[in-house]
Design a protein around this motif. Sequence first.
Motif: not given
Lengths: 189, 111
Positions: A111-134
């Motif tokens: 069964l080939v699942a979607s890679l949505s969990p990877v995309a959600r991990l990427f979402d976490i990264k986006e928020h972390w780097v926005a706060i890290g940049c500040a």
Amino acid sequence: MLFLESLARPILIGHAIAAAVLVGATTHHLLWCRHYLFGRYGQIKAERRFATICAIAFVATFIAGNLLYPTYKVRVRAEYFDNPAAISDEVKLRVQQHATIGVAPTPAPPLVASLSPVARLFDIKEHWVAIGCAASVALWILSRKLHPKDDARVLPLYVGLSAVQCGTAWFGAVVGLVTASFRSVGGPV
Amino acid sequence: MNPRVFYATCAALVGFVLMYTLPIYARLPRTFYDPVARRWFFAANATPIPMGYVGQIIWGIAGALVAGGLAMMLASRKKDAPSDRAFALGSAWTLTAIVIILGYFTWNNWP
């Protein structure tokens, strides 16, 4: 054509170079800040310079990432990560190609699942780097206007922000590489 | 040594992380960019493709400017030198706000 899609590859390379500088500079900065915990302020000039490099590298990496984001969102996330049919077809094509070039075939997953969990991990990264940049910009302001050498009471905040800056930079870099690996060396599953 | 910088930095960071999170937590309207239609719009929610990230950053920057400016203004009226306790509280609140918000986004998006 999406916004800046034709320039996505050069922007990605610039993003990666800025991120490499960022990870190195933030790690150096945090390591130098540890001396302040023991009251040693011998490297203050170099440490201040690194705070400036960190802030510039963080803002540059962040801006480059934001310029790439429309292309990522459509071409990678919507058309690939959140599209199980595309992943399934790629798995089949890779299995066929294994036979064509004569490498030992790896069995296709049932069964080939979607890679949505990877995309959600990427979402976490986006928020972390926005706060890290500040945090990085705030740290740069403190390094110029209110350094722990001038007032030791700033030290917990100063070292804490350096740790946030370094941790978010490392997390962003690692998650970025993990995300990119899914269509290259890591394969889709 | 200028303690106003300390207060303003702490307030700006707390303002940034809280206001960056508020539109997600409270489903407030923010600016979206639809990369397929190539248009900007203002809404509380959107389909999966439009990006609300830029709008969220604008909220965060606005929060940082307002909170930092207010802290700078209030600190300039204060005649006494800031106490050790004020420094400790400012540092603790700032770092705690950052850690809580990082945890919030990790929890909300956990794969």
